[in-house]
Write a protein that holds these residues in place. Structure first.
Motif, PDB file in Angstrom:
ATOM      1  N   MET A  53       0.809  -1.203   0.000  1.00 20.69           N
ATOM      2  CA  MET A  53       0.000   0.000   0.000  1.00 20.69           C
ATOM      3  C   MET A  53       0.849   1.263   0.000  1.00 20.69           C
ATOM      4  SD  MET A  53      -3.014  -1.082  -0.207  1.00 20.69           S
ATOM      5  CE  MET A  53      -3.692   0.579  -0.121  1.00 20.69           C
ATOM      6  N   THR A  54       0.390   2.242  -0.749  1.00 22.50           N
ATOM      7  CA  THR A  54       0.920   3.594  -0.678  1.00 22.50           C
ATOM      8  C   THR A  54      -0.270   4.506  -0.451  1.00 22.50           C
ATOM      9  OG1 THR A  54       2.734   3.102  -2.188  1.00 22.50           O
ATOM     10  CG2 THR A  54       2.145   5.418  -1.896  1.00 22.50           C
ATOM     11  N   PHE A  55      -0.242   5.246   0.636  1.00 26.02           N
ATOM     12  CA  PHE A  55      -1.381   6.070   1.001  1.00 26.02           C
ATOM     13  C   PHE A  55      -1.114   7.533   0.696  1.00 26.02           C
ATOM     14  CE2 PHE A  55      -1.898   2.468   3.991  1.00 26.02           C
ATOM     15  CZ  PHE A  55      -3.123   2.028   3.514  1.00 26.02           C
ATOM     16  N   GLY A  56      -2.148   8.216   0.226  1.00 29.51           N
ATOM     17  CA  GLY A  56      -2.084   9.657   0.042  1.00 29.51           C
ATOM     18  C   GLY A  56      -2.408  10.360   1.343  1.00 29.51           C
ATOM     19  N   ASP A  57      -2.421  11.664   1.285  1.00 26.30           N
ATOM     20  CA  ASP A  57      -2.630  12.451   2.498  1.00 26.30           C
ATOM     21  C   ASP A  57      -4.040  12.279   3.040  1.00 26.30           C
ATOM     22  OD1 ASP A  57      -0.080  13.473   2.489  1.00 26.30           O
ATOM     23  OD2 ASP A  57      -0.616  15.127   1.181  1.00 26.30           O
ATOM     24  N   ALA A  58      -4.180  12.567   4.304  1.00 24.41           N
ATOM     25  CA  ALA A  58      -5.487  12.562   4.961  1.00 24.41           C
ATOM     26  C   ALA A  58      -5.478  13.621   6.046  1.00 24.41           C
ATOM     27  CB  ALA A  58      -5.786  11.187   5.554  1.00 24.41           C
ATOM     28  N   ASP A  59      -6.654  13.957   6.524  1.00 24.14           N
ATOM     29  CA  ASP A  59      -6.751  14.929   7.615  1.00 24.14           C
ATOM     30  C   ASP A  59      -6.084  14.381   8.870  1.00 24.14           C
ATOM     31  OD1 ASP A  59      -8.189  16.532   5.913  1.00 24.14           O
ATOM     32  OD2 ASP A  59     -10.130  15.752   6.578  1.00 24.14           O
ATOM     33  N   ASP A  60      -5.443  15.258   9.623  1.00 25.01           N
ATOM     34  CA  ASP A  60      -4.814  14.849  10.873  1.00 25.01           C
ATOM     35  C   ASP A  60      -5.860  14.468  11.907  1.00 25.01           C
ATOM     36  OD1 ASP A  60      -2.325  15.316   9.822  1.00 25.01           O
ATOM     37  OD2 ASP A  60      -2.258  17.394  10.539  1.00 25.01           O
ATOM     38  N   LEU A  61      -5.479  13.538  12.767  1.00 26.80           N
ATOM     39  CA  LEU A  61      -6.369  13.141  13.846  1.00 26.80           C
ATOM     40  C   LEU A  61      -6.250  14.110  15.012  1.00 26.80           C
ATOM     41  CD1 LEU A  61      -5.836   9.286  14.019  1.00 26.80           C
ATOM     42  CD2 LEU A  61      -7.859  10.472  13.218  1.00 26.80           C
ATOM     43  N   ASP A  62      -7.368  14.348  15.685  1.00 27.97           N
ATOM     44  CA  ASP A  62      -7.341  15.197  16.868  1.00 27.97           C
ATOM     45  C   ASP A  62      -6.657  14.496  18.038  1.00 27.97           C
ATOM     46  OD1 ASP A  62      -8.683  17.178  15.497  1.00 27.97           O
ATOM     47  OD2 ASP A  62     -10.662  16.435  16.082  1.00 27.97           O
ATOM     48  N   GLU A  63      -6.745  13.155  18.046  1.00 25.32           N
ATOM     49  CA  GLU A  63      -6.122  12.373  19.105  1.00 25.32           C
ATOM     50  C   GLU A  63      -5.719  11.023  18.548  1.00 25.32           C
ATOM     51  OE1 GLU A  63     -10.322  10.685  20.963  1.00 25.32           O
ATOM     52  OE2 GLU A  63      -9.143  12.158  22.067  1.00 25.32           O
ATOM     53  N   ASP A  64      -4.877  10.297  19.303  1.00 18.50           N
ATOM     54  CA  ASP A  64      -4.413   8.989  18.843  1.00 18.50           C
ATOM     55  C   ASP A  64      -5.585   8.036  18.675  1.00 18.50           C
ATOM     56  OD1 ASP A  64      -1.861   9.861  18.844  1.00 18.50           O
ATOM     57  OD2 ASP A  64      -1.295   8.933  20.741  1.00 18.50           O
ATOM     58  N   LEU A  65      -5.461   7.185  17.681  1.00 19.12           N
ATOM     59  CA  LEU A  65      -6.452   6.138  17.475  1.00 19.12           C
ATOM     60  C   LEU A  65      -5.968   4.891  18.207  1.00 19.12           C
ATOM     61  CD1 LEU A  65      -8.934   4.888  16.107  1.00 19.12           C
ATOM     62  CD2 LEU A  65      -7.501   4.411  14.126  1.00 19.12           C
ATOM     63  N   VAL A  66      -6.747   4.410  19.145  1.00 17.52           N
ATOM     64  CA  VAL A  66      -6.387   3.242  19.930  1.00 17.52           C
ATOM     65  C   VAL A  66      -7.198   2.044  19.443  1.00 17.52           C
ATOM     66  CG1 VAL A  66      -6.266   2.232  22.235  1.00 17.52           C
ATOM     67  CG2 VAL A  66      -5.888   4.690  21.922  1.00 17.52           C
ATOM     68  N   LEU A  67      -6.498   0.980  19.082  1.00 15.76           N
ATOM     69  CA  LEU A  67      -7.139  -0.287  18.723  1.00 15.76           C
ATOM     70  C   LEU A  67      -6.847  -1.259  19.863  1.00 15.76           C
ATOM     71  CD1 LEU A  67      -6.212  -0.487  14.931  1.00 15.76           C
ATOM     72  CD2 LEU A  67      -8.336   0.317  15.960  1.00 15.76           C
ATOM     73  N   PRO A  68      -7.715  -1.332  20.848  1.00 14.00           N
ATOM     74  CA  PRO A  68      -7.387  -2.041  22.093  1.00 14.00           C
ATOM     75  C   PRO A  68      -7.248  -3.545  21.939  1.00 14.00           C
ATOM     76  CG  PRO A  68      -9.698  -1.380  22.079  1.00 14.00           C
ATOM     77  CD  PRO A  68      -9.060  -0.738  20.887  1.00 14.00           C
ATOM     78  N   ASN A  69      -7.867  -4.138  20.898  1.00 15.29           N
ATOM     79  CA  ASN A  69      -7.843  -5.590  20.751  1.00 15.29           C
ATOM     80  C   ASN A  69      -6.922  -6.074  19.635  1.00 15.29           C
ATOM     81  OD1 ASN A  69      -9.988  -6.209  22.768  1.00 15.29           O
ATOM     82  ND2 ASN A  69     -11.255  -5.033  21.363  1.00 15.29           N
ATOM     83  N   LEU A  70      -6.230  -5.150  18.978  1.00 12.55           N
ATOM     84  CA  LEU A  70      -5.381  -5.530  17.857  1.00 12.55           C
ATOM     85  C   LEU A  70      -4.211  -6.384  18.334  1.00 12.55           C
ATOM     86  CD1 LEU A  70      -5.185  -5.030  14.768  1.00 12.55           C
ATOM     87  CD2 LEU A  70      -3.474  -3.289  15.294  1.00 12.55           C
ATOM     88  N   ARG A  71      -4.067  -7.557  17.713  1.00 11.12           N
ATOM     89  CA  ARG A  71      -2.987  -8.472  18.093  1.00 11.12           C
ATOM     90  C   ARG A  71      -1.993  -8.715  16.956  1.00 11.12           C
ATOM     91  NH1 ARG A  71      -7.181  -9.532  21.246  1.00 11.12           N
ATOM     92  NH2 ARG A  71      -6.773 -10.137  23.422  1.00 11.12           N
ATOM     93  N   GLN A  72      -2.440  -8.548  15.712  1.00 11.91           N
ATOM     94  CA  GLN A  72      -1.554  -8.748  14.569  1.00 11.91           C
ATOM     95  C   GLN A  72      -1.623  -7.544  13.654  1.00 11.91           C
ATOM     96  OE1 GLN A  72      -2.752 -12.483  12.769  1.00 11.91           O
ATOM     97  NE2 GLN A  72      -1.413 -13.643  14.124  1.00 11.91           N
ATOM     98  N   LEU A  73      -0.457  -7.029  13.266  1.00 15.91           N
ATOM     99  CA  LEU A  73      -0.380  -5.889  12.357  1.00 15.91           C
ATOM    100  C   LEU A  73       0.650  -6.188  11.286  1.00 15.91           C
ATOM    101  CD1 LEU A  73      -0.891  -2.958  11.458  1.00 15.91           C
ATOM    102  CD2 LEU A  73       0.844  -2.242  13.128  1.00 15.91           C
TER     103      LEU A  73
END
Length: 444
Positions: A228-248
């Motif tokens: 993947m190559t991603f283009g720009d996006a709006d900045d987040l106001d705060e961190d995005l937390v994925l509390p159950n993510l186990r594999q990335l």
């Protein structure tokens, strides 16, 4: 007209009406006979059909077995489960009453006009079961809108883009619209696995829809962003937390001025156990993005996989990353195509006492290693053997996958690893795959 002629005309009209009425009666009789014939034929088929004579539980299990782990259910008349609808009424009744047949679908796009109607019937038959949906190609808005009606039931979503003449082109850069430009109107509480994969290197996807999907998926366990190559996006106001993510898994290509270097800087995954990453996505941006991500998340990381490390910043990053506190519990390290300076960094860490570096490490895999002296000088074998010997009570599996299986190993190198093999450590040096031979062992 004479009175006699009028009488003859009336008689003929009356006769014609009687004949027409007889014809209608005969049609009704024929239609009734046809219905009875079909009914008797179905009864006869049911008596002759071994599946129809089985208890519903057994016939249902037979149908389910047709959907093996190698079968990808597609909406085609010649493959299961649609095939079951074209055999007989008994099979149709069994198939449409079995939700487990319809909870998985692989869709190759673009589709024929009106396809979304059949897709809606397919997903409705799943009866609220968790859905597994795979989309290959350029996603059409009508198809995406149909899928989002079942967003609350979606458990896994697999999106693979392919180059298409309808994809807008800007110079040499191909942009593709993820999800047909549509988004679900509700959360995806069951979604556990999301994979988005590009099929060609110069495809750029806006990060915004991916970000929106992540925000709607609080129970995500497995996230894979491949090629993947991603283009720009709006900045987040705060961190995005994925509390159950186990594999990335995050692999792709760098883009000047893009968002890649910041992608992991706003993400936190406190439950992460496995990460696969290609440092090429951080070219010209922030080489310490992964380190920052791990420090901020403080996950119980167990597995770290990396593709080729080639830039000067990668060497420093590797040494920094492997000494972070979240890496303390790491038991599986896998790196592909390691260049000499990468090996130097890794072996330096491995040569340290387990109490000071990677104390839980049990598995080491070095993939596509070049035995050319310019890449893998002879003294690396000595250093690797010494490091493994110092950690013989800790390490269980070491695999060095060679880029060329024809390279021989000298008797001296075999001797350096002989004691480790005798102690029960699984040390393999050779080619990838089941046909590969361990060059440390005597060849028959």
């Amino acid at each position: 007209m004479s009175t006699q002629a009028q009488s003859t005309t009336q008689e003929l009209e009356t006769r014609l009406a009687e004949i027409s009425l007889d014809i209608e009666r005969q049609k009704e009789v024929q239609e009734g006979l046809e219905r009875n014939k079909k009914l008797v034929q179905r009864q006869l088929n049911a008596l002759r059909d071994p599946v129809a004579r089985l208890p519903l539980e057994l016939s249902s299990e037979i149908f389910l077995q047709c959907l093996s782990q190698w079968h990808n259910p597609r909406p085609g008349a010649h493959s299961a489960p649609m095939l079951f609808l074209n055999i007989c009424t008994a099979w149709t009744n069994i198939a449409v009453s079995l939700p487990a047949l319809w909870d998985t679908i692989v869709i190759h796009l673009p589709c024929a006009t009106g396809f979304e109607e059949g897709l809606d019937r397919w997903l409705r038959r799943a009866g609220g079961r968790s859905l597994h949906i795979s989309l290959h190609g350029t996603i059409e808005p009508d198809v995406a809108a149909c899928i989002w009606r079942y967003a609350a039931s979606m458990k896994s979503l697999d999106i693979i883009s392919f180059e298409n003449e309808d994809v807008p082109v800007d110079g040499d850069i191909h942009h593709w619209q993820l999800l047909g430009g549509t988004m679900p109107q509700e959360s995806l509480p069951r979604l556990q696995k999301l994979r988005i994969r590009g099929a060609y290197e110069d495809a750029i996807c806006s990060w915004t829809p991916v970000l929106q999907l992540l925000q709607l998926s609080p129970n995500l366990v497995d996230l894979r962003l491949e090629n993947m190559t991603f283009g720009d996006a709006d900045d987040l106001d705060e961190d995005l937390v994925l509390p159950n993510l186990r594999q990335l898994k995050y692999t792709g290509y760098g883009l000047d001025g893009g968002l890649e270097g910041n992608t992991l800087c706003w993400l936190s995954a406190p439950s992460l156990e496995s990460i696969t990453v290609s440092p090429s996505i951080f070219e010209d941006t922030e080489p310490d993005a992964i380190s920052s991500f791990l420090e901020r998340s403080s996950p119980p990381l167990r597995e770290l996989k990396m593709s080729r490390l080639s830039g000067p910043q990668d060497f420093t990053w590797l040494e920094t990353c492997l000494t972070l506190s979240p890496i303390a519990g790491l038991n599986h390290f896998d790196v592909a195509t390691p260049l000499p300076r990468v090996l130097d960094r890794f072996l330096t860490i491995l040569e340290q006492p387990p109490s000071s570096a990677l104390p839980a490490l049990q598995t080491v895999i070095l993939r596509r290693v070049h035995l050319d002296p310019d890449y893998f000088p002879a003294h690396y074998w000595n250093r690797l053997a010494r490091a493994l010997t110092s950690r013989r009570s800790q390490l269980r599996t070491v695999r060095v996958i060679l880029s060329d299986e024809e390279w021989p190993l000298s008797q001296e190198i075999r001797g350096q690893f002989a004691g480790l093999l005798e102690d029960g450590m699984q040390v393999y040096i050779g080619a990838e795959g089941f046909g590969g031979k361990n060059l440390l062992l005597p060849q028959s």
